[in-house]
Design a protein around this motif. Structure first.
Motif, PDB file in Angstrom:
ATOM      1  N   LYS A  53      -2.791   0.356  -3.979  1.00  0.00           N
ATOM      2  CA  LYS A  53      -2.543  -0.932  -3.493  1.00  0.00           C
ATOM      3  C   LYS A  53      -1.813  -1.867  -4.793  1.00  0.00           C
TER       4      LYS A  53
ATOM      5  N   SER B 113      -4.893   6.637  -2.122  1.00  0.00           N
ATOM      6  CA  SER B 113      -4.324   5.275  -1.766  1.00  0.00           C
ATOM      7  C   SER B 113      -4.460   4.259  -2.913  1.00  0.00           C
TER       8      SER B 113
ATOM      9  N   THR C 128       0.348   5.953  -0.223  1.00  0.00           N
ATOM     10  CA  THR C 128      -0.691   6.903  -0.058  1.00  0.00           C
ATOM     11  C   THR C 128       0.104   8.210  -0.694  1.00  0.00           C
TER      12      THR C 128
ATOM     13  N   TYR D  71       0.851  -1.227  -0.024  1.00  0.00           N
ATOM     14  CA  TYR D  71       0.069   0.072   0.014  1.00  0.00           C
ATOM     15  C   TYR D  71       0.894   1.190  -0.048  1.00  0.00           C
TER      16      TYR D  71
END
Length: 361
Positions: free
Chosen positions: A140, A138, A111, A109
């Motif tokens: 992933k 965000s 951000t 992940y």
């Protein structure tokens, strides 16, 4: 009439240098070759933003913020959620500056935080100018299959996508007085970046309580995508379209859209549930009329109170897979009781939306 801008044209960005004093100059001919500067990178919009009437469409800021953030992550990551806050209305014809900050870079992940500004061309310190929009994006990586469940799709889903070209092009502003105004003025329906069409669900809404009235729109991007950006631009298309005409899912059931005094998005959150392969618009490189080329945006106004409206939306593919969920908090002030009482802080002397249009006839 000029053809609608493609989605690629609308999202186009050029990397700019963050220097001291700020100096807006390209750092590279290839946006992906430029190195980050102090954990931040900045991009300038070069394409047109959709303008429904006078202000910039909020979905443009959402979609282009995600696209700018994409430029700072490895290609193994995909955007799975975005939350944006609208602070000041955007101005047409002035480029946007997107400053992307790396908040966290993990293995699965990561951000990014995006600030959007519209400095004047003569501003000596453009990166210190007013922030008009912020977004947290965000990302992933794709994971192996795990738990699988979702709410059932609407029973009418197949019908909604059965004849896309039989649906009218969604109005720039889905308000009765605007639709009548465009007819009287001879303004043809048009779209830009995304071909978005309105599904007629008025009859079925008559038997529903106000908070269960549905607004349904179907959409796909305009124009092909470069193969290397097929995934990120498909995801940005969903983000872009998710803000379209949502506030009228609150005012429409009350028959209050014409009485709007002031309205605008406050915050907007989208969470994807499907992996990137399910989010692709795979046939944007050809003229596709089949239902598989369209996504469905189903919007419901869950609440109207305190001069605001809350919109909950779901995005489906034609097979019934729940692609994403959207929640939107919006400022909605309308004139009520035949003009005797305003809602919120709206001045009752301020004209309603329909009154403003009548003055332009």
């Amino acid at each position: 009439m000029a053809p609608p801008a493609t989605f690629v044209d609308s999202m186009a960005l050029q990397e700019v240098m963050i220097s001291s004093p700020p100096d807006i100059k390209p750092t590279s001919s290839d946006i992906n070759d430029a190195a980050p500067t102090g954990g931040r990178r900045a991009f300038k919009s070069t394409g047109p933003a959709f303008v429904p009437i006078s202000g910039v469409y909020g979905g443009h800021l959402l979609g282009q913020s995600a696209y700018a953030a994409y430029k700072t992550v490895d290609k193994s990551f995909y955007c799975h959620s975005i939350t944006g806050h609208f602070l000041v209305g955007g101005k047409p014809k002035i480029p946007f500056i997107y400053t992307v900050e790396t908040v966290r870079q993990g293995k699965t992940y990561c951000t990014r935080y995006v600030q959007v500004r519209q400095p004047s061309p003569t501003d000596p310190r453009p990166f210190d100018s007013e922030v008009i929009f912020v977004a947290t994006v965000s990302f992933k990586t794709v994971e192996p299959r795990g738990l699988e469940s979702q709410v059932p799709p609407p029973t009418e889903l197949k019908q909604w996508v059965s004849n896309p070209k039989g649906c009218e092009i969604a109005p720039a502003v889905d308000v009765p007085s605007w639709i009548e105004f465009t007819k009287l003025k001879g303004i043809p329906p048009s779209y830009t970046a995304v071909d978005l069409r309105k599904v007629d669900v008025e009859e079925e809404n008559k038997s529903r309580p106000l908070h269960e009235h549905r607004k349904v729109q179907i959409y796909k991007p305009v124009g092909p995508f470069p193969p290397e950006e097929q995934s990120c631009l498909s995801i940005c298309t969903h983000i872009y379209a998710s803000d379209r005409n949502g506030m009228f899912a609150v005012t429409g059931p009350h028959n209050a859209s014409d009485n709007i005094i002031h309205t605008g998005s406050l915050s907007h959150t989208l969470v994807f549930h499907a992996n990137p392969d399910k989010l692709l618009f795979s046939n944007t490189n050809r003229e596709g009329e089949g239902s598989q080329s369209w996504a469905v945006l189903e919007q419901v106004g869950d609440s109207a109170s305190e001069g605001r409206g809350f919109i909950r939306s779901r995005i489906w593919d034609a097979d019934g897979t729940l692609l994403a969920t959207v929640i939107q908090d919006a400022l909605i002030r309308v004139r009520v009781d035949n003009g005797d009482k305003p809602v919120g802080k709206g001045d009752k002397r301020k004209p309603t939306f329909s009154e403003s249009l009548k003055s332009m006839l």
